[in-house]
Design an enzyme around this catalytic site. Structure first.
Site, PDB file in Angstrom:
ATOM      1  N   HIS A 293      -4.216   6.631   1.114  1.00 32.98           N
ATOM      2  CA  HIS A 293      -3.958   6.390  -0.289  1.00 32.98           C
ATOM      3  C   HIS A 293      -2.568   5.671  -0.239  1.00 32.98           C
ATOM      4  O   HIS A 293      -1.526   5.889  -0.139  1.00 32.98           O
ATOM      5  CB  HIS A 293      -3.711   7.604  -1.253  1.00 32.98           C
ATOM      6  CG  HIS A 293      -3.611   7.590  -2.647  1.00 32.98           C
ATOM      7  ND1 HIS A 293      -4.295   7.568  -3.664  1.00 32.98           N
ATOM      8  CD2 HIS A 293      -2.441   6.770  -3.172  1.00 32.98           C
ATOM      9  CE1 HIS A 293      -3.898   7.133  -4.752  1.00 32.98           C
ATOM     10  NE2 HIS A 293      -2.552   6.455  -4.365  1.00 32.98           N
TER      11      HIS A 293
ATOM     12  N   ASN B 106      -1.598  11.052 -18.278  1.00 32.44           N
ATOM     13  CA  ASN B 106      -0.968  10.977 -17.179  1.00 32.44           C
ATOM     14  C   ASN B 106       0.433  10.450 -17.496  1.00 32.44           C
ATOM     15  O   ASN B 106       0.607   9.407 -17.724  1.00 32.44           O
ATOM     16  CB  ASN B 106      -1.456   9.836 -16.166  1.00 32.44           C
ATOM     17  CG  ASN B 106      -0.458   9.789 -14.565  1.00 32.44           C
ATOM     18  OD1 ASN B 106       0.306  10.596 -14.548  1.00 32.44           O
ATOM     19  ND2 ASN B 106      -1.168   8.986 -13.763  1.00 32.44           N
TER      20      ASN B 106
ATOM     21  N   GLU C 240      -8.737   8.773 -10.407  1.00 30.44           N
ATOM     22  CA  GLU C 240      -8.122   9.891 -10.409  1.00 30.44           C
ATOM     23  C   GLU C 240      -8.604  10.486 -12.031  1.00 30.44           C
ATOM     24  O   GLU C 240      -8.489  11.790 -12.019  1.00 30.44           O
ATOM     25  CB  GLU C 240      -6.614   9.952 -10.471  1.00 30.44           C
ATOM     26  CG  GLU C 240      -6.325   9.928  -8.847  1.00 30.44           C
ATOM     27  CD  GLU C 240      -4.833   9.148  -8.677  1.00 30.44           C
ATOM     28  OE1 GLU C 240      -4.860   7.864  -8.747  1.00 30.44           O
ATOM     29  OE2 GLU C 240      -3.835   9.665  -7.966  1.00 30.44           O
TER      30      GLU C 240
ATOM     31  N   MET D 130       3.991  -5.207  -2.106  1.00 31.02           N
ATOM     32  CA  MET D 130       3.216  -5.713  -0.765  1.00 31.02           C
ATOM     33  C   MET D 130       2.564  -7.124  -0.855  1.00 31.02           C
ATOM     34  O   MET D 130       2.829  -7.786   0.219  1.00 31.02           O
ATOM     35  CB  MET D 130       2.076  -4.729  -0.326  1.00 31.02           C
ATOM     36  CG  MET D 130       1.563  -4.949   0.802  1.00 31.02           C
ATOM     37  SD  MET D 130       2.981  -4.747   2.137  1.00 31.02           S
ATOM     38  CE  MET D 130       2.617  -3.024   2.843  1.00 31.02           C
TER      39      MET D 130
ATOM     40  N   ARG E 187      -2.882  15.391 -15.776  1.00 28.48           N
ATOM     41  CA  ARG E 187      -2.443  15.097 -14.350  1.00 28.48           C
ATOM     42  C   ARG E 187      -1.157  15.732 -14.450  1.00 28.48           C
ATOM     43  O   ARG E 187      -0.095  15.410 -15.136  1.00 28.48           O
ATOM     44  CB  ARG E 187      -2.434  13.518 -13.849  1.00 28.48           C
ATOM     45  CG  ARG E 187      -1.738  13.638 -12.535  1.00 28.48           C
ATOM     46  CD  ARG E 187      -1.739  12.178 -12.012  1.00 28.48           C
ATOM     47  NE  ARG E 187      -1.228  12.199 -10.827  1.00 28.48           N
ATOM     48  CZ  ARG E 187      -1.440  10.922  -9.985  1.00 28.48           C
ATOM     49  NH1 ARG E 187      -1.323   9.726 -10.708  1.00 28.48           N
ATOM     50  NH2 ARG E 187      -0.697  10.999  -8.790  1.00 28.48           N
TER      51      ARG E 187
ATOM     52  N   HIS F 109      -0.871  13.475  -4.199  1.00 27.65           N
ATOM     53  CA  HIS F 109      -2.269  12.645  -4.367  1.00 27.65           C
ATOM     54  C   HIS F 109      -3.756  13.521  -4.015  1.00 27.65           C
ATOM     55  O   HIS F 109      -4.528  12.848  -4.029  1.00 27.65           O
ATOM     56  CB  HIS F 109      -2.174  11.645  -3.217  1.00 27.65           C
ATOM     57  CG  HIS F 109      -1.220  10.489  -3.634  1.00 27.65           C
ATOM     58  ND1 HIS F 109      -0.530   9.717  -2.443  1.00 27.65           N
ATOM     59  CD2 HIS F 109      -0.658   9.897  -4.779  1.00 27.65           C
ATOM     60  CE1 HIS F 109       0.098   8.785  -2.900  1.00 27.65           C
ATOM     61  NE2 HIS F 109       0.184   8.916  -4.294  1.00 27.65           N
TER      62      HIS F 109
ATOM     63  N   GLU G 178      -6.938  -0.794  -1.387  1.00 26.80           N
ATOM     64  CA  GLU G 178      -8.167  -1.315  -1.798  1.00 26.80           C
ATOM     65  C   GLU G 178      -8.139  -2.801  -1.869  1.00 26.80           C
ATOM     66  O   GLU G 178      -9.274  -3.538  -1.901  1.00 26.80           O
ATOM     67  CB  GLU G 178      -8.594  -0.995  -3.466  1.00 26.80           C
ATOM     68  CG  GLU G 178      -8.845   0.510  -3.562  1.00 26.80           C
ATOM     69  CD  GLU G 178      -8.760   1.022  -4.856  1.00 26.80           C
ATOM     70  OE1 GLU G 178      -8.852   0.231  -5.708  1.00 26.80           O
ATOM     71  OE2 GLU G 178      -8.598   2.176  -5.217  1.00 26.80           O
TER      72      GLU G 178
ATOM     73  N   ARG H  45      10.536   4.286  -1.061  1.00 25.97           N
ATOM     74  CA  ARG H  45      10.557   5.568  -0.724  1.00 25.97           C
ATOM     75  C   ARG H  45      10.607   5.567   0.664  1.00 25.97           C
ATOM     76  O   ARG H  45       9.751   4.850   1.435  1.00 25.97           O
ATOM     77  CB  ARG H  45       9.687   6.643  -1.027  1.00 25.97           C
ATOM     78  CG  ARG H  45       9.902   7.379  -2.648  1.00 25.97           C
ATOM     79  CD  ARG H  45       8.874   8.075  -3.201  1.00 25.97           C
ATOM     80  NE  ARG H  45       7.997   7.389  -3.917  1.00 25.97           N
ATOM     81  CZ  ARG H  45       6.834   8.097  -4.367  1.00 25.97           C
ATOM     82  NH1 ARG H  45       6.385   9.244  -4.085  1.00 25.97           N
ATOM     83  NH2 ARG H  45       6.209   7.405  -5.206  1.00 25.97           N
TER      84      ARG H  45
ATOM     85  N   GLY I 217      -3.763   0.736  -4.770  1.00 27.30           N
ATOM     86  CA  GLY I 217      -3.537  -0.622  -4.602  1.00 27.30           C
ATOM     87  C   GLY I 217      -3.545  -1.591  -3.219  1.00 27.30           C
ATOM     88  O   GLY I 217      -4.125  -2.546  -3.246  1.00 27.30           O
TER      89      GLY I 217
HETATM   90  P1  ADP Z   1       0.803   3.362  -7.716  1.00 30.94           P
HETATM   91  O1  ADP Z   1       1.034   4.284  -6.644  1.00 30.94           O
HETATM   92  O2  ADP Z   1       2.029   3.003  -8.542  1.00 30.94           O
HETATM   93  O3  ADP Z   1      -0.410   3.922  -8.657  1.00 30.94           O
HETATM   94  P2  ADP Z   1      -0.972   1.109  -7.026  1.00 30.94           P
HETATM   95  O4  ADP Z   1      -1.825   2.010  -6.269  1.00 30.94           O
HETATM   96  O5  ADP Z   1      -1.284   0.606  -8.178  1.00 30.94           O
HETATM   97  O6  ADP Z   1       0.427   1.958  -7.006  1.00 30.94           O
HETATM   98  O7  ADP Z   1      -0.596   0.245  -5.923  1.00 30.94           O
HETATM   99  C1  ADP Z   1       0.438  -0.932  -5.935  1.00 30.94           C
HETATM  100  C2  ADP Z   1       0.680  -1.534  -4.671  1.00 30.94           C
HETATM  101  O8  ADP Z   1      -0.623  -2.272  -4.485  1.00 30.94           O
HETATM  102  C3  ADP Z   1       1.798  -2.613  -4.932  1.00 30.94           C
HETATM  103  O9  ADP Z   1       2.407  -2.540  -3.647  1.00 30.94           O
HETATM  104  C4  ADP Z   1       0.952  -3.788  -4.617  1.00 30.94           C
HETATM  105  O10 ADP Z   1       1.846  -4.930  -4.174  1.00 30.94           O
HETATM  106  C5  ADP Z   1      -0.342  -3.599  -3.957  1.00 30.94           C
HETATM  107  N1  ADP Z   1      -1.016  -4.361  -4.022  1.00 30.94           N
HETATM  108  C6  ADP Z   1      -1.899  -4.609  -5.118  1.00 30.94           C
HETATM  109  N2  ADP Z   1      -2.808  -5.808  -5.056  1.00 30.94           N
HETATM  110  C7  ADP Z   1      -2.489  -6.078  -3.962  1.00 30.94           C
HETATM  111  C8  ADP Z   1      -3.072  -7.208  -3.002  1.00 30.94           C
HETATM  112  N3  ADP Z   1      -3.948  -8.020  -3.277  1.00 30.94           N
HETATM  113  N4  ADP Z   1      -2.762  -7.445  -1.652  1.00 30.94           N
HETATM  114  C9  ADP Z   1      -1.713  -6.570  -1.289  1.00 30.94           C
HETATM  115  N5  ADP Z   1      -0.985  -5.664  -2.028  1.00 30.94           N
HETATM  116  C10 ADP Z   1      -1.539  -5.309  -3.180  1.00 30.94           C
END
Ligand code: ADP
Length: 398
Positions: free
Chosen positions: A209, A9, A381, A285, A94, A182, A332, A242, A329
């Site tokens: 997602h 990726n 993925e 977040m 990817r 996605h 989940e 974004r 992120g």
């Molecule tokens: P990407 O799109 O770069 O693959 P990810 O799927 O890793 O991103 O998601 C990143 C986001 O997930 C960030 O905004 C991060 O703050 C958020 N995140 C990860 N763990 C937590 C958590 N425990 N609570 C809230 N937000 C979270």
């Protein structure tokens, strides 16, 4: 000897990889994953075992420009020297854009590479990076199977009405339409849902997602029928940096009245908007959830509000709602954000089980009386790409 599938990726300044053990006509098994970051500034290579233990690390001095081609060499060197008797059978890539032609993964040959390169104007920040490792590997290891899997592919089965803009139709015919992204994540979720919740899989599901990039997809009996991303991955839901859906009149105003050019607008839309833009504090977040700052709260509120609105929009596009899935992120990991979003679905019959929602990993988080099943399902993925590469190997080897 271990036969392996390597999934790549390639981002703008990083190359992420996962190495899977290949099994004939069976599910690949993760062996290693890793990344090389800072490809043009201060490269940093790390690899972890499937259990998350660090197995290798190297750092280059500041100013070293490894680039994507150099990163592929580093990876191959690592695989050749650090992992005893590993034979790479296939690379799965990817690739952000498959255009209208490629809805399914495709084995890369000269024609495919030419077609994909021609799509660069549709994804100028990603497509060239995605294609570079393919070119490097074709030059070094011409006999090894390379498979391209597309972020747009899953969305090509949508009805036409979901894929167009209300622009002059000649523009639509020239390719200005909603491609969606996605898609590999949505395909993975659609692939595991039958084993987790067969009723949901056969019914109407909205998948969220929610990561740094965020989108949602309506999946009806396994087929993607609508999504929030559009011509580009700046449309739809607000994201880390974004903006998501925006009145295009704002852009005309900024050009005509504020003298902004396309570079300044692109920077604003992609890098300075979303959660960061509203809060002025962070795109992360976790940081915003912990902050008492009123603008941080507004950013979180806007995010949940737009996601909650989209839930109803996508349910309407399918004419019903049987299940909701959260992944990536935020989806989940944040019980708080999930709960806020699901509150906006109460009128659709969504009831949360608060204890289940505060757990981790794969879980059903809707209550027993909820008319709509709600799930948290970690996405994968890389495994989805590895599965496709395994299938391509199986076909090639008969
Ligand atoms: P990407 O799109 O770069 O693959 P990810 O799927 O890793 O991103 O998601 C990143 C986001 O997930 C960030 O905004 C991060 O703050 C958020 N995140 C990860 N763990 C937590 C958590 N425990 N609570 C809230 N937000 C979270």
């Amino acid at each position: 000897m271990t036969e392996a599938i390597v999934v790549l990726n390639a981002g703008s300044s990083s190359l992420k990889f996962s190495v899977f053990k290949s099994f004939v006509r069976a599910e690949p098994a993760l062996l290693l994953r890793g990344q090389i970051e800072g490809l043009f500034t201060e490269p940093h290579f790390r690899a972890w075992s499937a259990l998350g233990e660090k197995v290798a690390e190297s750092v280059w001095s500041r100013g070293t420009e490894l680039g994507h081609a150099g990163a592929v060499d580093v990876l191959n060197d690592f695989l050749a020297h650090q992992t005893a008797d590993l034979t790479v059978r296939a690379y799965g890539h990817r690739v952000v854009h498959g255009g209208l032609k490629y809805s399914e993964p495709v084995v890369v040959d000269d024609q495919v590479l030419e077609d994909l390169a021609r799509l660069t104007p549709l994804a100028p920040l990603h497509q060239p990076n995605n294609l570079q490792p393919i070119r490097t590997l074709r030059a070094h290891s011409p006999g090894i199977l390379q498979l391209a899997c597309f972020d747009t592919g899953f969305h090509r089965h949508q009805p036409l009405v979901a894929q167009i803009f209300a622009l002059p139709y000649a523009l639509t015919q020239s390719g200005i339409r909603r491609y969606g992204f996605h898609g590999i994540s949505y395909e993975y979720i659609a692939s595991v849902l039958p084993g987790i919740d067969p009723l949901a899989a056969a019914g109407k599901t909205v998948v969220f997602h929610l990561g740094n990039g965020a989108s949602a997809c309506a999946i009806d009996n396994g087929i993607g029928v609508a999504t929030t991303f559009g011509f580009t991955a700046v449309e739809g839901l607000p994201m880390g940096t974004r903006c998501g859906a925006l009145d295009p009149g704002v852009l005309l105003y900024l050009i005509d009245e504020r003298g902004m050019d396309s570079a300044a607008i692109a920077k604003m839309l992609y890098k300075e908007s979303g959660l960061l833009g509203i809060s002025g504090l962070s795109s992360d977040m976790r940081v915003l959830e912990m902050s008492d700052d009123p603008r941080a709260r507004l950013a979180v509120e806007y995010f949940c509000y737009r996601v909650g609105r989209e839930l109803a929009s996508l349910a309407a596009a399918m004419g019903g709602l049987d299940a909701i899935v959260f992944t990536a992120g935020i989806g989940e990991n944040s019980a708080f954000i999930r709960e806020r979003i699901l509150e906006m679905g109460r009128w659709l019959g969504v009831e949360v089980d608060h204890d289940a929602n505060s757990g981790r990993g794969l879980a059903r988080i809707s209550s027993a009386v909820s008319r709509v099943a709600v799930w948290v399902i970690p996405t994968d993925e890389e495994l989805m790409i590895a599965r496709h590469a395994q299938r391509a190997l199986d076909v090639r080897d008969g």
